[in-house]
Design a protein around this motif. Structure first.
Motif, PDB file in Angstrom:
ATOM      1  N   ALA A  99     -14.798  24.676   8.053  1.00  0.00           N
ATOM      2  CA  ALA A  99     -15.911  23.400   7.860  1.00  0.00           C
ATOM      3  C   ALA A  99     -14.757  23.614   5.950  1.00  0.00           C
ATOM      4  O   ALA A  99     -15.110  21.807   5.994  1.00  0.00           O
ATOM      5  CB  ALA A  99     -17.336  24.189   7.127  1.00  0.00           C
ATOM      6  N   ALA A 100     -14.511  24.573   5.378  1.00  0.00           N
ATOM      7  CA  ALA A 100     -14.220  23.944   3.903  1.00  0.00           C
ATOM      8  C   ALA A 100     -12.957  22.525   3.982  1.00  0.00           C
ATOM      9  O   ALA A 100     -12.060  22.100   3.334  1.00  0.00           O
ATOM     10  CB  ALA A 100     -14.255  24.729   3.076  1.00  0.00           C
ATOM     11  N   GLY A 101     -11.782  22.923   5.190  1.00  0.00           N
ATOM     12  CA  GLY A 101     -10.464  22.259   5.254  1.00  0.00           C
ATOM     13  C   GLY A 101     -10.847  20.853   5.422  1.00  0.00           C
ATOM     14  O   GLY A 101     -11.750  20.297   6.076  1.00  0.00           O
ATOM     15  N   VAL A 102      -9.870  20.367   4.436  1.00  0.00           N
ATOM     16  CA  VAL A 102      -9.815  18.480   3.924  1.00  0.00           C
ATOM     17  C   VAL A 102      -8.827  18.506   5.257  1.00  0.00           C
ATOM     18  O   VAL A 102      -7.237  19.015   4.809  1.00  0.00           O
ATOM     19  CB  VAL A 102      -9.811  18.159   2.810  1.00  0.00           C
ATOM     20  CG1 VAL A 102      -9.781  16.707   2.970  1.00  0.00           C
ATOM     21  CG2 VAL A 102     -11.378  19.055   1.586  1.00  0.00           C
ATOM     22  N   LEU A 103      -8.914  17.595   5.863  1.00  0.00           N
ATOM     23  CA  LEU A 103      -7.844  16.492   7.076  1.00  0.00           C
ATOM     24  C   LEU A 103      -7.380  15.678   6.466  1.00  0.00           C
ATOM     25  O   LEU A 103      -8.320  13.878   6.590  1.00  0.00           O
ATOM     26  CB  LEU A 103      -8.401  17.080   8.032  1.00  0.00           C
ATOM     27  CG  LEU A 103      -8.793  18.051   8.576  1.00  0.00           C
ATOM     28  CD1 LEU A 103      -9.205  18.063  10.746  1.00  0.00           C
ATOM     29  CD2 LEU A 103      -7.736  19.329   8.983  1.00  0.00           C
ATOM     30  N   GLY A 104      -6.680  15.234   6.224  1.00  0.00           N
ATOM     31  CA  GLY A 104      -5.821  14.088   5.922  1.00  0.00           C
ATOM     32  C   GLY A 104      -5.615  13.001   6.851  1.00  0.00           C
ATOM     33  O   GLY A 104      -5.420  13.387   8.093  1.00  0.00           O
ATOM     34  N   GLU A 105      -5.744  11.663   6.718  1.00  0.00           N
ATOM     35  CA  GLU A 105      -5.558  10.973   7.795  1.00  0.00           C
ATOM     36  C   GLU A 105      -4.733  11.185   9.073  1.00  0.00           C
ATOM     37  O   GLU A 105      -4.169  11.206  10.421  1.00  0.00           O
ATOM     38  CB  GLU A 105      -4.959   9.667   7.440  1.00  0.00           C
ATOM     39  CG  GLU A 105      -4.791   8.608   8.434  1.00  0.00           C
ATOM     40  CD  GLU A 105      -4.499   7.235   8.301  1.00  0.00           C
ATOM     41  OE1 GLU A 105      -4.550   6.013   8.423  1.00  0.00           O
ATOM     42  OE2 GLU A 105      -4.076   6.994   6.963  1.00  0.00           O
ATOM     43  N   ALA A 106      -2.938  11.702   8.619  1.00  0.00           N
ATOM     44  CA  ALA A 106      -1.522  11.748   9.557  1.00  0.00           C
ATOM     45  C   ALA A 106      -2.560  12.931  10.317  1.00  0.00           C
ATOM     46  O   ALA A 106      -2.101  13.202  11.611  1.00  0.00           O
ATOM     47  CB  ALA A 106      -0.698  12.372   8.651  1.00  0.00           C
ATOM     48  N   MET A 107      -3.121  14.368   9.927  1.00  0.00           N
ATOM     49  CA  MET A 107      -3.030  15.016  11.070  1.00  0.00           C
ATOM     50  C   MET A 107      -4.490  14.876  11.749  1.00  0.00           C
ATOM     51  O   MET A 107      -4.677  15.482  12.468  1.00  0.00           O
ATOM     52  CB  MET A 107      -4.144  16.096   9.958  1.00  0.00           C
ATOM     53  CG  MET A 107      -4.314  17.509  10.404  1.00  0.00           C
ATOM     54  SD  MET A 107      -5.071  19.067   9.652  1.00  0.00           S
ATOM     55  CE  MET A 107      -3.140  19.678   9.401  1.00  0.00           C
ATOM     56  N   ARG A 108      -5.586  14.025  11.199  1.00  0.00           N
ATOM     57  CA  ARG A 108      -6.815  13.651  12.321  1.00  0.00           C
ATOM     58  C   ARG A 108      -6.358  12.925  12.981  1.00  0.00           C
ATOM     59  O   ARG A 108      -6.456  13.130  14.697  1.00  0.00           O
ATOM     60  CB  ARG A 108      -7.780  13.050  11.285  1.00  0.00           C
ATOM     61  CG  ARG A 108      -8.222  13.649  10.281  1.00  0.00           C
ATOM     62  CD  ARG A 108      -9.493  12.679   9.530  1.00  0.00           C
ATOM     63  NE  ARG A 108     -10.783  12.378  10.692  1.00  0.00           N
ATOM     64  CZ  ARG A 108     -11.532  13.596  10.611  1.00  0.00           C
ATOM     65  NH1 ARG A 108     -11.379  14.347   9.846  1.00  0.00           N
ATOM     66  NH2 ARG A 108     -12.865  13.068  11.619  1.00  0.00           N
ATOM     67  N   ILE A 109      -4.492  12.450  13.704  1.00  0.00           N
ATOM     68  CA  ILE A 109      -4.464  11.619  14.159  1.00  0.00           C
ATOM     69  C   ILE A 109      -3.644  12.300  14.978  1.00  0.00           C
ATOM     70  O   ILE A 109      -3.724  11.743  16.528  1.00  0.00           O
ATOM     71  CB  ILE A 109      -3.880  10.562  14.447  1.00  0.00           C
ATOM     72  CG1 ILE A 109      -3.900   9.486  13.124  1.00  0.00           C
ATOM     73  CG2 ILE A 109      -2.825   9.945  14.781  1.00  0.00           C
ATOM     74  CD1 ILE A 109      -3.745   8.007  12.301  1.00  0.00           C
ATOM     75  N   ALA A 110      -3.023  13.361  14.204  1.00  0.00           N
ATOM     76  CA  ALA A 110      -2.044  13.983  15.154  1.00  0.00           C
ATOM     77  C   ALA A 110      -2.539  15.025  15.813  1.00  0.00           C
ATOM     78  O   ALA A 110      -1.910  15.524  17.346  1.00  0.00           O
ATOM     79  CB  ALA A 110      -0.947  14.900  14.119  1.00  0.00           C
ATOM     80  N   PHE A 111      -3.427  15.895  15.554  1.00  0.00           N
ATOM     81  CA  PHE A 111      -4.653  16.693  15.864  1.00  0.00           C
ATOM     82  C   PHE A 111      -5.566  16.154  16.568  1.00  0.00           C
ATOM     83  O   PHE A 111      -6.718  16.632  17.190  1.00  0.00           O
ATOM     84  CB  PHE A 111      -4.889  17.554  15.047  1.00  0.00           C
ATOM     85  CG  PHE A 111      -3.607  18.029  15.084  1.00  0.00           C
ATOM     86  CD1 PHE A 111      -3.269  19.411  15.886  1.00  0.00           C
ATOM     87  CD2 PHE A 111      -3.339  18.368  14.041  1.00  0.00           C
ATOM     88  CE1 PHE A 111      -2.172  20.744  15.496  1.00  0.00           C
ATOM     89  CE2 PHE A 111      -1.931  18.922  13.441  1.00  0.00           C
ATOM     90  CZ  PHE A 111      -2.188  19.945  14.459  1.00  0.00           C
ATOM     91  N   ASN A 112      -5.707  14.832  16.921  1.00  0.00           N
ATOM     92  CA  ASN A 112      -6.780  13.996  17.666  1.00  0.00           C
ATOM     93  C   ASN A 112      -7.814  14.145  16.889  1.00  0.00           C
ATOM     94  O   ASN A 112      -8.902  15.003  18.505  1.00  0.00           O
ATOM     95  CB  ASN A 112      -6.015  14.528  19.441  1.00  0.00           C
ATOM     96  CG  ASN A 112      -6.582  13.240  20.499  1.00  0.00           C
ATOM     97  OD1 ASN A 112      -6.396  12.086  20.360  1.00  0.00           O
ATOM     98  ND2 ASN A 112      -7.449  13.239  21.759  1.00  0.00           N
ATOM     99  N   VAL A 113      -7.503  14.711  16.360  1.00  0.00           N
ATOM    100  CA  VAL A 113     -10.006  15.216  16.217  1.00  0.00           C
ATOM    101  C   VAL A 113     -10.767  14.825  16.525  1.00  0.00           C
ATOM    102  O   VAL A 113     -12.076  14.432  17.137  1.00  0.00           O
ATOM    103  CB  VAL A 113      -9.382  15.236  14.601  1.00  0.00           C
ATOM    104  CG1 VAL A 113     -11.425  15.702  13.503  1.00  0.00           C
ATOM    105  CG2 VAL A 113      -8.826  15.238  14.354  1.00  0.00           C
ATOM    106  N   GLU A 114     -10.569  12.788  16.750  1.00  0.00           N
ATOM    107  CA  GLU A 114     -11.379  12.368  17.184  1.00  0.00           C
ATOM    108  C   GLU A 114     -11.490  12.099  18.281  1.00  0.00           C
ATOM    109  O   GLU A 114     -12.840  11.576  19.178  1.00  0.00           O
ATOM    110  CB  GLU A 114     -11.409  10.552  16.636  1.00  0.00           C
ATOM    111  CG  GLU A 114     -11.530   9.931  15.013  1.00  0.00           C
ATOM    112  CD  GLU A 114     -11.118  10.966  13.820  1.00  0.00           C
ATOM    113  OE1 GLU A 114     -11.934  11.485  13.034  1.00  0.00           O
ATOM    114  OE2 GLU A 114     -10.026  10.678  14.418  1.00  0.00           O
ATOM    115  N   GLY A 115     -10.421  12.164  18.698  1.00  0.00           N
ATOM    116  CA  GLY A 115     -10.710  12.211  20.508  1.00  0.00           C
ATOM    117  C   GLY A 115     -10.592  13.470  21.272  1.00  0.00           C
ATOM    118  O   GLY A 115     -11.688  13.602  22.553  1.00  0.00           O
ATOM    119  N   THR A 116     -10.361  14.382  20.765  1.00  0.00           N
ATOM    120  CA  THR A 116     -10.296  15.846  21.685  1.00  0.00           C
ATOM    121  C   THR A 116     -11.009  17.197  20.721  1.00  0.00           C
ATOM    122  O   THR A 116     -10.149  17.928  20.058  1.00  0.00           O
ATOM    123  CB  THR A 116      -9.552  16.533  22.339  1.00  0.00           C
ATOM    124  OG1 THR A 116      -8.521  16.289  21.908  1.00  0.00           O
ATOM    125  CG2 THR A 116      -9.499  15.604  24.021  1.00  0.00           C
TER     126      THR A 116
END
Length: 383
Positions: A224-241
């Motif tokens: 929960a404390a981890g901070v995801l940068g923009e590149a990681m959010r896109i690469a790991f499809n956080v918004e999609g899956t």
């Protein structure tokens, strides 16, 4: 209260590898009963370790499960074969094979740089659905017109769920065939490997779902404390899956076998795949010549991966292994999978290793036990 299932070890090891069985038993004894762990090792093309965890349910050693990014290794072996054949050239521009890729400043990017995750098109901003990720030609078309996150070639970052579509489109343009078709014809079928890029319907009964992580309260707090940068959010499809287990368990993903992370298999199949490439199996010739191996393993990406932060993360396509497992040779190559699986080949010893598990390991990527299991294998092989 229901009795806790007993975890035991089944399978065989060759003489001299008894300590590997002991280490594997110690690993599975400390894991939940439904971890579903498997370990297979070849040396010089001969299987020397074939172990799996069993409970009262008597799970079989040939059970299949989603292996996520271990799949990338199969796609890279196909690419290496095509380079060896002279069909692909690592130093030709991607746009030479795939003209549409030149859009948005990507015209100078070479196939070598693409394989090193230098393209900068790490995923779909805003997220993609599982079905969209499973449709590689359509995904490749979207990525071709996309503006990169950095000037291509100047940095590198893990293209986690899209590299297979990108490399696969190069393969399709150059050969008229998909990575999956070539893999089946030249790698999986000739050796009878239990590792599929496109799971046959008749094997559904042998296939188990991957299970989501069960973090301790302390681990959950770290996540929960981890901070995801923009590149990681896109690469790991956080918004999609946001729950990537849904991707691995998707019937469409399993059927299509997307080359980024859609493969289904077991440890035997993956270790056998790397053995066929590195040394040949059971006395047969190696698929890859030494000069081909050198072209794919002789160069590391310098500095840190801008998505994951890993240092010297890649060779050409394959993940660097010596950084993670310092007992291996500098040219050891392979790829891990999100739920904890790992696969590598070590030219210096002729070893190929595959570990698979169904229960997601904290914190994701290669499970921590691979360090001790791999070391036990290495010590046994070099004693």
């Amino acid at each position: 209260m229901a009795e806790t299932a007993r975890v035991q070890v089944a399978g065989e090891v060759a003489a001299g590898f008894e300590a590997v069985r002991e280490e594997f038993a110690a690993v599975v004894a400390g894991e939940p009963a439904d971890t579903g762990a498997q370990l297979a090792v070849y040396q010089g093309g001969r299987r020397v370790v074939d172990l799996w965890a069993v409970t009262d349910a008597q799970e079989a050693g040939d059970e299949l499960a989603p292996l996520f990014s271990v799949t990338k290794g199969a796609a890279y072996l196909v690419t290496a074969l095509l380079v060896q054949d002279g069909v692909l050239d690592l130093d030709r521009e991607v746009a030479h094979y795939w003209p549409e890729f030149a859009a948005q400043g990507k015209s100078a990017l070479t196939l070598r740089a693409l394989l090193q995750h230098r393209a900068g098109v790490v995923g779909i901003p805003g997220g993609a659905s599982v079905d969209e990720l499973a449709d590689e030609p359509a995904l490749a078309a979207r990525l071709a017109g996309q503006r990169p996150l950095w000037q291509p070639g100047t940095a590198y970052g893990y293209h986690a769920l899209v590299i297979g579509a990108l490399v696969g489109e190069v393969v399709r343009r150059a050969t008229g065939r998909t990575v999956q078709e070539i893999y089946e014809e030249r790698l999986r079928s000739p050796y009878g490997l239990d590792f599929y890029l496109g799971l046959p319907e008749q094997l559904a009964g042998r296939t188990r779902d991957v299970l989501p992580m069960r973090p301790t309260p302390e681990q959950a707090a770290q996540l929960a404390a981890g901070v995801l940068g923009e590149a990681m959010r896109i690469a790991f499809n956080v918004e999609g899956t946001p729950d990537i287990t849904v991707y691995g368990n998707s019937p469409l993903v399993r059927a299509n076998g997307p080359a980024s992370a859609g493969g289904v298999g077991n440890a035997r199949g993956v270790a056998g795949l790397y053995a066929a490439a590195l040394t040949g199996l059971d006395g047969g010739p190696a698929l890859l010549r030494p000069d081909t191996l050198a072209r794919f393993t002789g160069e590391r990406t310098a500095g840190a991966d801008v998505v994951t932060g890993e240092v010297e993360h890649f060779l050409v396509g394959f993940e660097t292994q010596q950084v993670r497992y310092p007992y291996l040779g500098a040219d050891a190559f392979g790829h891990c999978g999100a739920a904890g699986s790992e696969a590598w080949a070590d030219p210096s010893t002729g070893l190929t290793y595959a570990y698979a598990r169904r229960l997601w390991a904290f914190p994701g990527g290669a499970a921590p036990e691979n360090l001790r299991l791999g070391e036990a294998v290495f010590k046994a092989a070099t004693a």
